[in-house]
Design an enzyme around this catalytic site. Structure first.
Site, PDB file in Angstrom:
ATOM      1  N   CYS A 188       1.412  -1.203   0.094  1.00 32.70           N
ATOM      2  CA  CYS A 188       0.012   0.362   0.173  1.00 32.70           C
ATOM      3  C   CYS A 188       0.519   1.255   0.026  1.00 32.70           C
ATOM      4  O   CYS A 188      -0.189   2.206  -0.083  1.00 32.70           O
ATOM      5  CB  CYS A 188      -0.744  -0.500   1.364  1.00 32.70           C
ATOM      6  SG  CYS A 188      -1.534  -1.798   1.781  1.00 32.70           S
ATOM      7  N   HIS A 329      -4.352   8.222   5.271  1.00 37.58           N
ATOM      8  CA  HIS A 329      -3.885   6.534   4.933  1.00 37.58           C
ATOM      9  C   HIS A 329      -5.259   5.731   5.568  1.00 37.58           C
ATOM     10  O   HIS A 329      -6.184   5.217   4.074  1.00 37.58           O
ATOM     11  CB  HIS A 329      -3.335   5.760   5.087  1.00 37.58           C
ATOM     12  CG  HIS A 329      -3.171   4.452   4.488  1.00 37.58           C
ATOM     13  ND1 HIS A 329      -2.902   3.964   3.353  1.00 37.58           N
ATOM     14  CD2 HIS A 329      -2.856   3.227   5.073  1.00 37.58           C
ATOM     15  CE1 HIS A 329      -2.515   2.753   2.999  1.00 37.58           C
ATOM     16  NE2 HIS A 329      -2.414   1.917   4.470  1.00 37.58           N
ATOM     17  N   GLU A 340      -2.857   5.972  12.967  1.00 36.84           N
ATOM     18  CA  GLU A 340      -2.757   7.444  12.103  1.00 36.84           C
ATOM     19  C   GLU A 340      -2.663   8.402  13.382  1.00 36.84           C
ATOM     20  O   GLU A 340      -2.208   8.824  13.022  1.00 36.84           O
ATOM     21  CB  GLU A 340      -3.393   7.360  11.565  1.00 36.84           C
ATOM     22  CG  GLU A 340      -3.106   7.531  10.395  1.00 36.84           C
ATOM     23  CD  GLU A 340      -3.275   7.977   8.690  1.00 36.84           C
ATOM     24  OE1 GLU A 340      -3.223   8.899   7.765  1.00 36.84           O
ATOM     25  OE2 GLU A 340      -4.085   7.147   7.781  1.00 36.84           O
ATOM     26  N   LYS A 361     -10.345   6.751   0.681  1.00 38.31           N
ATOM     27  CA  LYS A 361     -10.578   5.426   0.685  1.00 38.31           C
ATOM     28  C   LYS A 361     -11.793   5.290   1.151  1.00 38.31           C
ATOM     29  O   LYS A 361     -12.072   4.212   0.557  1.00 38.31           O
ATOM     30  CB  LYS A 361      -9.781   4.644   1.284  1.00 38.31           C
ATOM     31  CG  LYS A 361      -8.426   5.098   1.100  1.00 38.31           C
ATOM     32  CD  LYS A 361      -7.183   3.776   2.305  1.00 38.31           C
ATOM     33  CE  LYS A 361      -6.408   3.310   1.366  1.00 38.31           C
ATOM     34  NZ  LYS A 361      -5.002   5.005   1.620  1.00 38.31           N
ATOM     35  N   HIS A 366      -9.593   1.031  -1.681  1.00 41.05           N
ATOM     36  CA  HIS A 366      -8.351   0.735  -1.162  1.00 41.05           C
ATOM     37  C   HIS A 366      -7.400   0.346  -2.469  1.00 41.05           C
ATOM     38  O   HIS A 366      -7.434  -0.475  -3.026  1.00 41.05           O
ATOM     39  CB  HIS A 366      -7.575   0.312   0.073  1.00 41.05           C
ATOM     40  CG  HIS A 366      -6.372  -0.222   0.830  1.00 41.05           C
ATOM     41  ND1 HIS A 366      -5.688   0.468  -0.271  1.00 41.05           N
ATOM     42  CD2 HIS A 366      -5.929  -0.180   1.230  1.00 41.05           C
ATOM     43  CE1 HIS A 366      -4.413   0.765   0.302  1.00 41.05           C
ATOM     44  NE2 HIS A 366      -4.693   0.140   1.315  1.00 41.05           N
ATOM     45  N   PHE A 425       0.643  -3.362   4.659  1.00 42.76           N
ATOM     46  CA  PHE A 425       1.128  -4.209   5.422  1.00 42.76           C
ATOM     47  C   PHE A 425       2.903  -4.331   5.005  1.00 42.76           C
ATOM     48  O   PHE A 425       3.396  -4.144   4.324  1.00 42.76           O
ATOM     49  CB  PHE A 425       0.665  -4.541   3.770  1.00 42.76           C
ATOM     50  CG  PHE A 425      -0.977  -5.523   4.349  1.00 42.76           C
ATOM     51  CD1 PHE A 425      -1.728  -4.415   4.708  1.00 42.76           C
ATOM     52  CD2 PHE A 425      -1.986  -6.470   3.407  1.00 42.76           C
ATOM     53  CE1 PHE A 425      -3.310  -4.695   5.213  1.00 42.76           C
ATOM     54  CE2 PHE A 425      -2.742  -6.781   4.325  1.00 42.76           C
ATOM     55  CZ  PHE A 425      -3.808  -5.884   4.687  1.00 42.76           C
TER      56      PHE A 425
END
Length: 441
Positions: A188, A329, A340, A361, A366, A425
């Site tokens: 990502c 994110h 975050e 997102k 995503h 990830f």
């Protein structure tokens, strides 16, 4: 250090060349070009629906953000040779690269002022992997024949289509580049790393122009099954796809997969000004870290993200009071959104409650390797149009998440500089800082 850098200089405080963003292209669930994608973000339009890339009837997850059927590779990529062996995500990437070049007023074959050796490409994408459909076919043949040595002879075209470098090489041909070629596979954070490395190559004089971004399409049965088994995707909204992606909401239960590509043209600022290029913004800082806490989760205290954000902010020469917007994110997973938010609070202190935060997102899903690039598109649009896209589906506040996430509707406000986060990830983190175009000598 606070305040925007001296506009009379074409180098930064470290003596490196400044880098302008001059073009953008996109193929996303919100639209098959950058203007339509940006319009969808401003409108808070939900692009999540039923998955149609395979028969998902028996799967626990049956929704995602797919590129609209109106996307026509033959129209978006006129040269058949460029399309011939390119995978689905690669076609998205090629179309985005072509649009970005046109947006930057560049024709690499006839009107590009940069020699091929000064042009490069840096893209984030998924790692090529075996065709699991072929594995299943082998298993079926062996079960039916009883032969342990039974196999399937793949077509050469299948091998080429599954190779990540085939699409990347097609993009290089489109750009007419013989300079740096960088393919990055950090999940990502892929497009965040690609943009950051392209920034470095221009800063240091290894290239004058880079096309950078990301492309991905993890919408096969193997991808959905894998993410589902990991427990990372929400399975609660199959009958109500529009409500599934809900970053920072108390009822979030996992991310929603998306697909697409976003690409940008980056140029040495001095050269871009000399040729009269459209300046969309300036990349001011880049940070990259690794926390490796868990495969699917960010550390609860925000470690890794904190260091990436601090690094990008320090390089930009800006203070915490100069950042107006964070394109987060914001995955809609229980852990990421807390991590975050804590990272933002740690880095920005009291200024965390002054700036605004939102997650694209929530609308597009995503885009994995293209996620950071979509966030940069959102940030550049916010800077240009003084409109910050919202976080939709934020219906129920979470007491642990108390920043201004712009729920439901876009907000009109001036954005001087923005931060773009990508927390992948495996613990790979990137952060970019982009600023408004400044007056130049």
């Amino acid at each position: 250090m606070s305040g925007f850098r001296d506009t009379g200089s074409l180098t930064d405080a470290a003596g490196r060349r400044r880098v302008a963003v001059t073009g953008v292209g996109a193929v996303t669930p919100l639209g098959v070009d950058a203007p339509t994608t940006w319009a969808g973000l401003m409108a808070g339009r939900n692009a999540i629906g039923k998955l149609t890339t395979f028969d998902c009837t028996t799967f626990p997850v049956r929704i995602g953000g797919l590129v609209p059927d109106s996307f026509d590779p033959a129209t978006a990529i006129p040269a058949a040779a460029d399309r011939r062996w390119v995978s689905r995500p690669g076609l998205f990437g090629l179309a985005a690269v072509g649009e970005a070049l046109r947006s930057a007023d560049l024709d690499p074959l006839t009107e590009c002022p940069y020699p091929p050796s000064a042009r490069g490409v840096a893209m984030g994408g998924s790692v090529g992997r075996p065709d699991l459909n072929m594995v299943l076919k082998v298993s079926e043949i062996r079960s039916a024949t009883g032969r342990a040595d039974a196999f399937v002879r793949p077509a050469p075209s299948a091998t080429l289509t599954g190779n990540q470098n085939v699409a990347l090489n097609a993009m290089v041909r489109l750009v007419g580049a013989t300079g740096p070629m960088v393919g990055i596979h950090t999940a990502c954070a892929g497009s965040g790393h690609a943009l950051g490395e392209a920034l470095r190559l221009i800063q240091e004089g290894d290239a004058d122009m880079m096309v950078a971004g990301g492309y991905d399409s993890l919408t096969t049965w193997a991808d959905i099954l894998g993410f589902g088994l990991l427990g990372a995707m929400t399975d609660r909204y199959n009958d109500n796809p529009g409500a599934a992606s809900r970053p920072f909401d108390a009822d979030r239960s996992g991310f929603v997969i998306g697909e697409g590509a976003v690409a940008f043209v980056l140029e040495d600022l001095g050269s871009a000004l000399e040729r009269g290029a459209p300046i969309l913004g300036e990349l001011l800082g880049y940070g990259s870290t690794m926390n490796a806490w868990r495969i699917t989760d960010s550390p609860p205290d925000g470690a890794g993200a904190i260091e990436a954000m601090e690094s990008a902010l320090a390089e930009s020469g800006l203070g915490t009071g100069d950042i107006d917007y964070i394109a987060a994110h914001g995955t809609s997973t229980p852990g990421n959104d807390v991590s975050e938010t804590r990272a933002i609070k740690k880095v920005f202190g009291d200024d965390a409650y002054r700036l605004v935060v939102s997650s694209p997102k929530s609308m597009a899903g995503h885009l994995t390797a293209a996620a950071a690039a979509l966030n940069l598109l959102a940030a550049l649009g916010a800077i240009r149009d003084s409109v910050v896209p919202p976080t939709i589906n934020l219906d129920t506040p979470d007491r642990a998440l108390d920043l201004d996430y712009i729920p439901h509707r876009a907000r009109r406000m001036q954005v001087r500089a923005a931060m773009i986060n990508a927390l992948a990830f495996g613990g790979s983190n990137t952060c970019l800082v982009v600023g408004a175009p400044q007056e130049q000598p």
